[in-house]
Design an enzyme around this catalytic site. Structure first.
Site, PDB file in Angstrom:
ATOM      1  N   VAL A  70      18.364   0.956  18.650  1.00 35.46           N
ATOM      2  CA  VAL A  70      19.230   1.024  17.481  1.00 35.46           C
ATOM      3  C   VAL A  70      19.942  -0.311  17.259  1.00 35.46           C
ATOM      4  O   VAL A  70      20.318  -1.006  18.208  1.00 35.46           O
ATOM      5  CB  VAL A  70      20.257   2.158  17.619  1.00 35.46           C
ATOM      6  CG1 VAL A  70      21.221   1.909  18.776  1.00 35.46           C
ATOM      7  CG2 VAL A  70      21.028   2.380  16.321  1.00 35.46           C
ATOM      8  N   THR A  71      20.100  -0.690  15.996  1.00 35.73           N
ATOM      9  CA  THR A  71      20.913  -1.842  15.629  1.00 35.73           C
ATOM     10  C   THR A  71      21.628  -1.540  14.323  1.00 35.73           C
ATOM     11  O   THR A  71      21.477  -0.460  13.743  1.00 35.73           O
ATOM     12  CB  THR A  71      20.072  -3.126  15.537  1.00 35.73           C
ATOM     13  OG1 THR A  71      20.961  -4.259  15.502  1.00 35.73           O
ATOM     14  CG2 THR A  71      19.174  -3.139  14.304  1.00 35.73           C
ATOM     15  N   TYR A  72      22.396  -2.501  13.869  1.00 33.86           N
ATOM     16  CA  TYR A  72      23.250  -2.326  12.699  1.00 33.86           C
ATOM     17  C   TYR A  72      23.003  -3.459  11.720  1.00 33.86           C
ATOM     18  O   TYR A  72      22.873  -4.619  12.114  1.00 33.86           O
ATOM     19  CB  TYR A  72      24.723  -2.329  13.129  1.00 33.86           C
ATOM     20  CG  TYR A  72      25.720  -2.282  11.994  1.00 33.86           C
ATOM     21  CD1 TYR A  72      25.770  -1.196  11.130  1.00 33.86           C
ATOM     22  CD2 TYR A  72      26.616  -3.329  11.790  1.00 33.86           C
ATOM     23  CE1 TYR A  72      26.686  -1.155  10.092  1.00 33.86           C
ATOM     24  CE2 TYR A  72      27.542  -3.298  10.765  1.00 33.86           C
ATOM     25  CZ  TYR A  72      27.576  -2.205   9.919  1.00 33.86           C
ATOM     26  OH  TYR A  72      28.485  -2.164   8.887  1.00 33.86           O
ATOM     27  N   CYS A 168      20.983  -2.333  20.597  1.00 34.16           N
ATOM     28  CA  CYS A 168      19.647  -2.564  21.154  1.00 34.16           C
ATOM     29  C   CYS A 168      19.418  -1.770  22.445  1.00 34.16           C
ATOM     30  O   CYS A 168      18.549  -2.119  23.258  1.00 34.16           O
ATOM     31  CB  CYS A 168      19.398  -4.055  21.390  1.00 34.16           C
ATOM     32  SG  CYS A 168      19.622  -5.042  19.889  1.00 34.16           S
TER      33      CYS A 168
END
Length: 206
Positions: A70-72, A168
């Site tokens: 996951v990232t933003y 991450c």
């Protein structure tokens, strides 16, 4: 290499456009770099685990077919999609990742920011008071010998939502951005990053 520049783009729409471009391109289709920004969104890579989403709150979470966790993304972050025919370039995904990291490191060096890559945790990092901080993330996919997705460089954004995830997939990983390290405004960083990427991607295969 043709560059598609640039703007604020919905993540899901961009993902669909990348897939369509990659699926329809031929051996003669020029490569493209897309320099974009996205409205606030968490994106979960193919290997993403739910436990790395701590408290997303009102920010949407979108499944992506890129690599990684996951990232933003948000305005103030430079996202570059690297749409390359790797067969034609003569090198593979690992070399592409290394060249993208080299371009990011060279860009940051222009501003006196000492950055480095980690082959065991892809991306670009800086050390602040002895603590490692991530400043740029990578996530790529290859289909039919062609790459898509790319990189995200934190430049001038609200970093608070990174605290709602394990960035991450790494618990407690700190993040930083160009502005907080004394770098220039986003338009200059974007121009410098384009120059460094074009230089790296144009190098002959090893």
């Amino acid at each position: 290499m043709i560059r598609v520049l640039e703007g604020l783009s919905d993540y899901e729409a961009t993902l669909a456009q990348m897939r369509a471009f990659t699926e329809s391109r031929t051996d003669d289709t020029p490569d493209e770099l897309w320099f974009l920004q996205h409205p606030r969104v968490f994106t979960q890579g193919q290997a993403g685990k739910a436990e790395h989403l701590l408290m997303p709150g009102d920010i949407p979470v979108i499944a992506s077919n890129r690599g990684g966790q996951v990232t933003y993304h948000a305005p103030g972050q430079i996202v570059v999609y690297v749409l390359m025919n790797l067969h034609r370039a003569g090198y593979g995904i690992r070399t592409l990742v290394g060249r993208i990291e080299n371009a990011l490191i060279a860009t940051l060096a222009r501003y006196g920011i000492s950055a480095y890559a980690d082959p065991d945790a892809r991306g670009v990092y800086v050390d602040i008071d002895g603590v490692r901080h991530k400043i740029a993330s990578l996530g790529l996919r290859v289909s039919r010998g062609c790459s898509y997705h790319g990189l995200a460089l934190n430049t001038d954004m609200d970093l608070e939502p990174f605290g709602r995830i394990n960035p991450c997939g790494y618990q407690g990983l700190q993040v930083t951005q160009v502005r907080d390290l004394g770098g220039p405004a986003l338009p200059q960083v974007r121009a410098d990053l384009e120059c460094e990427l074009l230089n790296e991607l144009a190098k002959p295969a090893d």
